[in-house]
Design an enzyme around this catalytic site. Structure first.
Site, short mmCIF file in Angstrom:
data_model
loop_
_atom_site.label_atom_id
_atom_site.label_comp_id
_atom_site.label_asym_id
_atom_site.label_seq_id
_atom_site.Cartn_x
_atom_site.Cartn_y
_atom_site.Cartn_z
N ARG A 1 2.06 19.75 6.46
CA ARG A 1 3.45 19.15 7.64
C ARG A 1 4.37 19.74 8.73
O ARG A 1 4.86 19.18 9.58
CB ARG A 1 4.06 18.55 6.84
CG ARG A 1 3.28 17.85 5.59
CD ARG A 1 3.76 16.55 4.76
NE ARG A 1 4.30 14.82 5.57
CZ ARG A 1 5.68 15.39 5.84
NH1 ARG A 1 6.13 16.38 5.73
NH2 ARG A 1 5.90 14.18 6.37
N CYS B 1 -2.91 33.24 11.34
CA CYS B 1 -1.57 34.50 12.57
C CYS B 1 -1.46 33.07 13.85
O CYS B 1 -2.04 33.21 15.11
CB CYS B 1 -3.15 35.22 12.85
SG CYS B 1 -3.62 36.54 11.96
N GLU B 2 -0.24 32.42 13.38
CA GLU B 2 -0.39 32.38 14.93
C GLU B 2 1.21 32.04 14.62
O GLU B 2 1.60 31.31 13.22
CB GLU B 2 -1.11 30.42 15.05
CG GLU B 2 -1.26 29.56 14.29
CD GLU B 2 -1.69 28.92 14.82
OE1 GLU B 2 -1.44 27.54 15.19
OE2 GLU B 2 -3.47 28.20 14.54
N TYR C 1 4.61 18.26 11.93
CA TYR C 1 5.57 16.83 12.40
C TYR C 1 6.91 18.13 12.23
O TYR C 1 7.29 17.70 12.45
CB TYR C 1 5.66 15.85 11.18
CG TYR C 1 4.20 15.63 10.60
CD1 TYR C 1 2.84 14.59 11.69
CD2 TYR C 1 3.65 15.89 9.47
CE1 TYR C 1 1.89 14.26 11.68
CE2 TYR C 1 2.07 14.75 9.04
CZ TYR C 1 1.32 14.74 9.63
OH TYR C 1 0.65 14.03 9.78
N TYR D 1 0.70 13.94 1.00
CA TYR D 1 -0.37 14.74 2.51
C TYR D 1 -0.02 15.79 2.30
O TYR D 1 0.56 16.60 3.52
CB TYR D 1 0.82 14.31 3.75
CG TYR D 1 0.68 12.64 4.05
CD1 TYR D 1 -0.60 11.97 3.50
CD2 TYR D 1 1.78 11.52 3.57
CE1 TYR D 1 -0.08 10.26 4.15
CE2 TYR D 1 1.96 10.41 3.04
CZ TYR D 1 0.53 9.51 3.80
OH TYR D 1 -0.01 8.29 3.67
N GLU E 1 0.48 -0.90 0.40
CA GLU E 1 0.32 -0.05 0.15
C GLU E 1 1.03 1.51 0.07
O GLU E 1 0.56 2.06 0.93
CB GLU E 1 -0.80 -0.02 1.12
CG GLU E 1 -1.60 -1.24 1.32
CD GLU E 1 -2.55 -1.16 2.30
OE1 GLU E 1 -2.06 -0.60 3.89
OE2 GLU E 1 -3.48 -1.85 3.06
N GLY F 1 2.08 5.41 -0.59
CA GLY F 1 1.81 6.46 -1.07
C GLY F 1 2.68 7.08 -1.37
O GLY F 1 2.99 7.61 -2.59
N ARG F 2 3.12 7.71 0.07
CA ARG F 2 4.63 9.00 -0.56
C ARG F 2 5.31 8.86 -0.81
O ARG F 2 6.13 9.11 -2.09
CB ARG F 2 4.26 8.99 0.95
CG ARG F 2 5.61 10.55 1.73
CD ARG F 2 6.83 10.22 2.65
NE ARG F 2 5.79 10.16 4.17
CZ ARG F 2 5.52 10.36 4.70
NH1 ARG F 2 5.52 12.01 5.08
NH2 ARG F 2 4.46 10.03 5.73
#
Ligand code: LLP
Length: 418
Positions: A314, A343-344, A318, A372, A275, A277-278
């Site tokens: 991301r 605004c953070e 992370y 992602y 499977e 993905g990335r």
């Protein structure tokens, strides 16, 4: 290898310049290369060929755009889905139902029924009760649901904690030591056709050793299940192979993975499934953005770009690294932090990094954003949902529209009692 390269001093995707896409579609925008998707799909398939004929189910969660899915469907990939929504996308993109694998730790009864009614090829069970419920739904329809039991091999994948899935304390799979007894009970459930086992220990794996340890445990389980009289025809070995996020990163290749799998699974005599993905989508996409300001900072300058954490989550989630490159690099470099307009403080893509020197109005890309990326976007701060473009040779198409504030506001209402 990817198909983003400099031509006459400016960055192109295949035979389309990113300056043209920015001018015609606007920024921020995700840009995907069909040639790169195809190449990764083939390299992965060829790498795994060492392990015999394998069944490949692209993990849709990495990039579920319909255009991307169609490219991979044409490459003969099935789909690994984790929701009814992903299943609908897979089928809409033309992936055959028999090639769809339904994973996920929280499939609802309604989703299980939707999968049964569609006739998908495999359900990856995450707990015994799910198998009992699925079996009852199947029996009521006069069918048997093809299923495998996902086991948790209790292996530390050595990746970011938020994307590790194979440790005993993680929510995924059933403890491998409990799997034989559970499998025996599930094998007696009318409406279920237990075909084998599955395992997936995490994502962005940079080392094959934990995967090898997990696969070895799965091999022991397969032997134990066979000894107990179960017919085991399938083993799903999940996804997880990492990709280079920095140019200098060296990761195991699909061929390295294939060689390891061939060694560990020799003699298993099952249909192997993967499977990925990335590894398919990651380096097939960039997030194209424009510099709004270069703001003098307390220490180094801040490059404020028009992409933000809502478009590419991301780094905020992370602490992930994405290479940043000017679309028209001058050759000059400087040390700066890169941030978006949200605004953070978490809306920071890089801190005090040496990057191409850019100025107000310049275009730049965040690399390795094909997996992602857009799929995790939100509309936080009432920003538009970021659009997506697919390039194929000298053509491109907008494969997902920018969804602007007007459309978001139109989906809301003020109750008439206010
Ligand atoms: N199979 C299962 C059961 C999975 O849970 C996943 C990923 C995959 C396959 C595909 O893994 P891949 O080959 O892409 O590593 N949002 C995070 C990644 C989450 C991965 C979740 N599961 C990130 O941006 O790093």
């Amino acid at each position: 290898m990817d198909h983003f390269h400099l031509r006459d001093g400016t960055l192109w995707c295949e035979d389309v310049s990113l300056e043209r896409i920015a001018a015609e579609v606007g920024t921020p925008v995700y840009v995907y290369s069909a040639a790169t998707l195809r190449r990764h799909a083939r390299v992965f398939r060829e790498g795994l060929a060492a392990a015999g004929p394998v069944h490949l189910a692209y993990a849709i969660k990495a990039n579920p755009n319909l255009g991307v899915l169609r490219v991979l469907a044409d490459e003969g990939y099935g789909a690994d889905v984790v929701s009814a929504g992903e299943m609908k996308r897979a089928l809409a993109a033309g992936i055959p139902t028999a090639e769809v694998v339904f994973s996920g730790v929280g499939k609802t009864e309604g989703e299980l029924a939707t999968g049964l009614d569609a006739g998908i090829g495999q359900f990856n069970l995450e707990l015994e009760e799910e198998g009992v419920v699925l079996g009852a739904l199947a029996a009521a329809r006069g069918v048997r649901a093809p299923a495998v039991l996902r086991v948790n091999p209790d292996v530390d994948a050595g990746t970011h904690a938020k994307i590790s899935t194979g440790k005993r304390e993680n929510k995924f799979g059933v403890p491998i030591d409990q799997a034989p007894a559970m499998f025996a009970r599930l094998a007696t459930v009318p409406g279920l056709e237990m075909r084998g086992v599955a395992c997936h220990i995490g994502s962005q794996l940079a080392d094959l050793a934990p995967l090898e340890a997990a696969y070895a445990r799965v091999g022991e389980l397969v032997a134990e299940l066979r000894a107990a009289g179960h017919a085991i025809s399938r083993v799903d070995l999940g996804g997880g192979l990492g990709v280079p996020y920095r140019r200098e990163d060296r990761l195991p290749s699909p061929a390295d993975l294939g060689a390891m799998v061939a060694r560990v699974t020799a003699g298993w005599d099952v249909e192997l499934m993967f499977e990925p993905g990335r590894v398919i989508a990651g380096n097939a996409g960039v997030l194209l953005t424009r510099v709004i300001w270069v703001k003098p900072g307390g220490t180094n300058p801040y490059v404020i770009v028009d992409a933000a954490m809502n478009d590419l989550a991301r780094p905020a989630l992370y602490d992930a690294w994405h290479d940043f490159e000017a679309v028209r690099p001058s050759g000059e470099r400087f040390v700066a932090s890169i941030a978006g307009p949200v605004c953070e403080t978490g809306d920071t893509f890089a801190r005090d990094r040496e990057i191409d020197a850019v100025a107000r109005g310049d275009l730049a890309v965040f690399r390795t954003a094909g997996a992602y990326g857009a799929t995790m976007a939100s509309t936080y701060n009432s920003r538009s949902l970021v659009p997506e473009v697919l390039v194929d040779g000298d053509r491109y198409a907008v494969v997902a529209d920018r969804v602007a504030a007007e459309a978001l506001i139109a989906a809301e209402r003020v109750p008439d009692w206010l």
